[in-house]
Design a protein around this motif. Structure first.
Motif, PDB file in Angstrom:
ATOM      1  N   THR A  49      51.287  11.330  64.771  1.00 23.19           N
ATOM      2  CA  THR A  49      50.159  12.257  64.916  1.00 23.19           C
ATOM      3  C   THR A  49      50.485  13.189  66.068  1.00 23.19           C
ATOM      4  O   THR A  49      50.634  12.748  67.206  1.00 23.19           O
ATOM      5  CB  THR A  49      48.863  11.483  65.190  1.00 23.19           C
ATOM      6  OG1 THR A  49      48.681  10.491  64.157  1.00 23.19           O
ATOM      7  CG2 THR A  49      47.670  12.406  65.222  1.00 23.19           C
ATOM      8  N   ASP A 116      46.314  10.178  54.231  1.00 20.96           N
ATOM      9  CA  ASP A 116      46.809   9.329  55.321  1.00 20.96           C
ATOM     10  C   ASP A 116      47.044   7.896  54.867  1.00 20.96           C
ATOM     11  O   ASP A 116      47.830   7.167  55.490  1.00 20.96           O
ATOM     12  CB  ASP A 116      45.845   9.348  56.510  1.00 20.96           C
ATOM     13  CG  ASP A 116      44.422   8.994  56.113  1.00 20.96           C
ATOM     14  OD1 ASP A 116      43.895   9.616  55.169  1.00 20.96           O
ATOM     15  OD2 ASP A 116      43.824   8.110  56.757  1.00 20.96           O
ATOM     16  N   PHE A 119      50.713   7.175  54.395  1.00 17.38           N
ATOM     17  CA  PHE A 119      51.645   7.299  55.508  1.00 17.38           C
ATOM     18  C   PHE A 119      52.557   6.064  55.553  1.00 17.38           C
ATOM     19  O   PHE A 119      52.091   4.935  55.604  1.00 17.38           O
ATOM     20  CB  PHE A 119      50.881   7.420  56.831  1.00 17.38           C
ATOM     21  CG  PHE A 119      51.751   7.746  58.016  1.00 17.38           C
ATOM     22  CD1 PHE A 119      52.203   9.036  58.225  1.00 17.38           C
ATOM     23  CD2 PHE A 119      52.110   6.763  58.925  1.00 17.38           C
ATOM     24  CE1 PHE A 119      52.990   9.351  59.311  1.00 17.38           C
ATOM     25  CE2 PHE A 119      52.906   7.069  60.016  1.00 17.38           C
ATOM     26  CZ  PHE A 119      53.344   8.359  60.209  1.00 17.38           C
ATOM     27  N   PHE A 151      51.752  15.088  56.337  1.00 16.23           N
ATOM     28  CA  PHE A 151      52.890  15.593  57.101  1.00 16.23           C
ATOM     29  C   PHE A 151      52.716  17.036  57.568  1.00 16.23           C
ATOM     30  O   PHE A 151      53.212  17.414  58.624  1.00 16.23           O
ATOM     31  CB  PHE A 151      54.170  15.511  56.262  1.00 16.23           C
ATOM     32  CG  PHE A 151      54.909  14.212  56.374  1.00 16.23           C
ATOM     33  CD1 PHE A 151      55.123  13.609  57.597  1.00 16.23           C
ATOM     34  CD2 PHE A 151      55.408  13.594  55.237  1.00 16.23           C
ATOM     35  CE1 PHE A 151      55.815  12.411  57.691  1.00 16.23           C
ATOM     36  CE2 PHE A 151      56.101  12.396  55.320  1.00 16.23           C
ATOM     37  CZ  PHE A 151      56.304  11.803  56.553  1.00 16.23           C
ATOM     38  N   ASN A 181      49.413  14.745  60.596  1.00 19.93           N
ATOM     39  CA  ASN A 181      49.417  13.277  60.507  1.00 19.93           C
ATOM     40  C   ASN A 181      48.198  12.642  61.176  1.00 19.93           C
ATOM     41  O   ASN A 181      48.304  11.581  61.800  1.00 19.93           O
ATOM     42  CB  ASN A 181      50.703  12.691  61.104  1.00 19.93           C
ATOM     43  CG  ASN A 181      51.904  12.880  60.221  1.00 19.93           C
ATOM     44  OD1 ASN A 181      51.790  12.876  58.994  1.00 19.93           O
ATOM     45  ND2 ASN A 181      53.064  13.052  60.823  1.00 19.93           N
TER      46      ASN A 181
END
Length: 216
Positions: A49, A116, A119, A151, A181
């Motif tokens: 992030t 997310d 991820f 991303f 992120n």
């Protein structure tokens, strides 16, 4: 007031944007041998992030340490995709948002796609993106910090990367800031207070952040 952590943990081997440095965290000193524990961090400035400063893609652009803290803290608007979930590779337009765009937006605006959850998985790179038209509309209505829970606001697949990053070029080219992120945006109310403060990296092009939301 509840504090919601919008950040992914930083760890060795974590996912990184294609071509970015891999993340390695290892002991440099230990309590047993040295009396204190100190870790050596090896990572890129756009790890996990993180925040993109204009200098990320603009020659001579504003650097991380030049971004006013007032810009990356305060009221934020969370725009959800709906009513159907965002699809892999989809370009998000204004008519794909769950609610009509308000005429006036706060400086911080985040697009909650729900991606997310991928991820670290195989689908992470097939994330939805933000259309250039939507980015232009958000900017025209007052947004200056654009946050996404994937991303990039631009597509990450190989073919698109060769074609450039139009949202980055527009947003950072206008001296805005991009945050990538983010996590758990879909759990937030539409209007919320956020803190997206980067490390004070001298002349930095980007920085990992501990992104937080404050929910009453």
């Amino acid at each position: 007031m509840a504090v919601v952590d919008l950040s992914h943990p930083v760890s060795t081997g974590m996912p990184v944007y294609p071509g970015d440095p891999e993340v390695r965290i290892a002991p440099a000193l230990t309590v047993g041998a040295d009396g204190v524990a100190v870790a050596r961090l090896d990572m890129g400035s756009h790890t996990g992030t993180h925040l993109d400063a204009p200098a990320h893609s603009v020659v001579g652009g504003r650097t991380v340490d030049e971004i006013p803290l007032e810009l990356v803290t305060g009221p934020a608007r969370v725009l959800r995709v709906g009513p159907s979930p965002a699809a892999a590779g989809e370009s998000i337009t204004a008519d794909r948002l769950a609610e009509p765009l308000p005429d006036h937006l706060p400086p911080i605006v985040c697009i909650a796609t729900g991606w997310d959850v991928h991820f670290g998985g195989e689908a992470a790179g097939a994330h939805p993106s933000v259309s250039l038209d939507l980015a232009r509309t958000l900017w025209a209505r007052g947004a200056r910090v654009l946050g996404v829970d994937c991303f990039s606001p631009d597509p990450t697949d190989a073919a698109s990367l060769e074609a450039g990053m139009p949202v980055h070029e527009f947003w950072l080219g206008n001296d805005g800031v991009i945050v990538e992120n983010l996590a758990r945006l879909t759990s937030l109310p539409e209007v919320v207070e956020m803190s997206l403060i980067p490390l004070r990296i001298a002349a930095g092009d980007g920085s990992p952040i501990r992104a937080l939301a404050f929910v009453e």
